[in-house]
Write a protein that holds these residues in place. Sequence first.
Motif, mmCIF file in Angstrom:
data_model
loop_
_atom_site.group_PDB
_atom_site.id
_atom_site.type_symbol
_atom_site.label_atom_id
_atom_site.label_comp_id
_atom_site.label_asym_id
_atom_site.label_seq_id
_atom_site.Cartn_x
_atom_site.Cartn_y
_atom_site.Cartn_z
ATOM 1 N N ASN A 1 -5.285 6.150 -0.085
ATOM 2 C CA ASN A 1 -6.114 7.217 0.494
ATOM 3 C C ASN A 1 -5.266 8.358 1.028
ATOM 4 O O ASN A 1 -5.711 9.129 1.879
ATOM 5 N N CYS A 2 -4.025 8.465 0.521
ATOM 6 C CA CYS A 2 -3.143 9.583 0.879
ATOM 7 C C CYS A 2 -3.239 10.620 -0.236
ATOM 8 O O CYS A 2 -2.601 10.475 -1.287
ATOM 9 N N VAL B 1 0.869 -1.177 0.000
ATOM 10 C CA VAL B 1 0.000 0.000 0.000
ATOM 11 C C VAL B 1 0.904 1.224 0.000
ATOM 12 O O VAL B 1 1.933 1.236 0.682
ATOM 13 N N ILE B 2 0.543 2.260 -0.732
ATOM 14 C CA ILE B 2 1.328 3.489 -0.697
ATOM 15 C C ILE B 2 0.953 4.299 0.545
ATOM 16 O O ILE B 2 -0.221 4.420 0.898
ATOM 17 N N GLY B 3 1.967 4.819 1.240
ATOM 18 C CA GLY B 3 1.751 5.683 2.399
ATOM 19 C C GLY B 3 2.107 7.114 2.084
ATOM 20 O O GLY B 3 2.695 7.412 1.033
ATOM 21 N N ASN B 4 1.785 8.016 2.993
ATOM 22 C CA ASN B 4 2.068 9.434 2.737
ATOM 23 C C ASN B 4 3.567 9.711 2.624
ATOM 24 O O ASN B 4 3.993 10.632 1.919
ATOM 25 N N HIS B 5 4.409 8.908 3.291
ATOM 26 C CA HIS B 5 5.855 9.096 3.196
ATOM 27 C C HIS B 5 6.457 8.352 2.009
ATOM 28 O O HIS B 5 7.675 8.375 1.821
ATOM 29 N N ASP B 6 5.605 7.694 1.224
ATOM 30 C CA ASP B 6 6.051 7.021 -0.004
ATOM 31 C C ASP B 6 5.757 7.864 -1.241
ATOM 32 O O ASP B 6 6.041 7.435 -2.364
ATOM 33 N N MET B 7 5.165 9.038 -1.042
ATOM 34 C CA MET B 7 4.797 9.897 -2.167
ATOM 35 C C MET B 7 5.948 10.841 -2.530
ATOM 36 O O MET B 7 6.833 11.116 -1.721
ATOM 37 N N GLU B 8 5.894 11.348 -3.746
ATOM 38 C CA GLU B 8 6.797 12.422 -4.152
ATOM 39 C C GLU B 8 6.214 13.747 -3.665
ATOM 40 O O GLU B 8 5.053 14.059 -3.926
ATOM 41 N N TYR B 9 7.033 14.521 -2.980
ATOM 42 C CA TYR B 9 6.609 15.857 -2.553
ATOM 43 C C TYR B 9 7.233 16.910 -3.460
ATOM 44 O O TYR B 9 8.274 16.695 -4.063
ATOM 45 N N GLY B 10 6.559 18.044 -3.561
ATOM 46 C CA GLY B 10 7.058 19.130 -4.404
ATOM 47 C C GLY B 10 6.567 19.056 -5.826
ATOM 48 O O GLY B 10 6.864 19.945 -6.627
ATOM 49 N N VAL B 11 5.811 18.011 -6.171
ATOM 50 C CA VAL B 11 5.228 17.934 -7.506
ATOM 51 C C VAL B 11 3.936 18.750 -7.530
ATOM 52 O O VAL B 11 3.431 19.174 -6.502
ATOM 53 N N ASN C 1 2.338 23.306 1.592
ATOM 54 C CA ASN C 1 3.368 23.018 2.586
ATOM 55 C C ASN C 1 3.615 21.514 2.706
ATOM 56 O O ASN C 1 3.754 20.974 3.804
ATOM 57 N N TYR C 2 3.622 20.835 1.561
ATOM 58 C CA TYR C 2 3.862 19.388 1.510
ATOM 59 C C TYR C 2 2.819 18.604 2.304
ATOM 60 O O TYR C 2 3.129 17.618 2.964
ATOM 61 N N ARG C 3 1.585 19.059 2.251
ATOM 62 C CA ARG C 3 0.534 18.454 3.055
ATOM 63 C C ARG C 3 -0.279 17.434 2.245
ATOM 64 O O ARG C 3 -0.269 17.413 1.022
ATOM 65 N N TYR C 4 -1.014 16.613 2.994
ATOM 66 C CA TYR C 4 -1.907 15.611 2.430
ATOM 67 C C TYR C 4 -3.093 15.474 3.376
ATOM 68 O O TYR C 4 -3.053 15.911 4.534
#
Length: 471
Positions: free
Chosen positions: A228-229, A185-195, A235-238
């Motif tokens: 569901n992230c 499962v993808i988690g919020n810390h597995d996402m690319e930020y800044g895109v 500000n790099y939020r989800y």
Amino acid sequence: MEIMTRLLFVFFISVVHLNMMAQNPLAITGQVKCQGYGVANVVVTNGFDCVLTDASGKYTIPYHRDARFVYVTTPAGYLPQRDGSLPLFYQHIIEGTFIYDFSLVKNQRNDDRHLFLVQADVQLGKGEDVAAYAEYLKDMREFINRHSEYDLFVLDCGDIVGNALSLFPSYKQTSDVLDVPMYRVIGNHDMEYGVRSYEHSYKTYEECFGPIYYSFNRGKAHYIVLDNCYYINRNYRYIGYIDERTLQWIEKDLAFVPKDHLVFVSMHIPSSSTKELEFNALLPDETSNASSLYDLLKGYEAHLLTGHTHNNGNVVFNDSLMEHNTAAVCGTFWKADICTDGTPSGYGEVDGNKLTWRYKSAGYPIEHQFRAYPVGASRDYPEYILANVWNWDEEWKVEWYEDGKYMGEMEHFTGFDPEAKAICSDKKRVEYDWISPIRTEHMFRALPKNREALIEVCVTDRFGNVYKVKL
């Protein structure tokens, strides 16, 4: 002259449109086989549409310009091919290629009764964490070896890494030692930020592990994995949120699932930490539109499997819907082997058809289901004995004895685990200033009449298993 120019412009656009239509066929086709023979009634999806294979295993699915994968919902009795621990139930759609065949493997074990293990929040941040994860996996490997007669797989509920996407390959290579399918499962810390948008946030994850939502079957149980992230780039939020594309796909996917089948939904962020959903909430730690998921699951016995919080907890919404929030593999971010609620790092064990579950603490026998504290262990309640029963729900009983005399049930309260509180107060040990203990609802207390008495805590889970600790 002006009219003529406009007419020519319209004609030019029409030709371009026709040329584009000629380059994009209306369908993708293929065949699902096992040992050279077609497999009928297998669900094939592009993430938007779901179709069934025919009697010869062939399928035709509409072409969708936003689809990145073609993939199968592995039917009961079969397994996908694997790359180590990675199930290869999917294929990347390649421009100009419109035929995608799949080869399944016949499951050599009877999956009518199967086991699966649930872990969450491995959260690898640096190389030394990978070594710690490898050490943790020794316990899981031993468990798998002891249950080799079962059809067994692992669900990882996300936060595979801690914003260190370069460690994805190391995580996979380390996990391969289990030699069983591991569904991620993808988690919020597995996402690319800044895109720039949510749709860009999961591209690196998909390149390593495949689609962010999919399903598979074992026996009379159906498993759905979701993202569901929802990345909002503020500000790099989800927030916890399931987008409409995914909800529509779930609806189509469930149309092929009989109502007498169990349904398990695995996602990273919990749907809710309480039975009643918070009103008008846009939260990073709960799913804002959880009720939409609940509606889709009506008519099934369903269980939600989540992580994210780094603590353990169960919420029984009603007789047919329950959520199991699993504590973190990394404990206190690899600085201690318990989480900030006092739950040991570990994983959940679920018998998928008989449907029983227990929490397995890494490095402990399966009987280690709670921790008891003697008088004086807690600064908050120095005169009390305490018990932290991390997999507790309302159907458990927590009782105690003083010098062999039954004293009744311990008092349920919300508070801190004494050991977690002590560890988190040692900032040199935990390294990060923002780490702090959390209040948890799986704490119990009792006031002995005699501080010197022999105390025994007796815990009975919802399945009648009894666990005892003497103080």
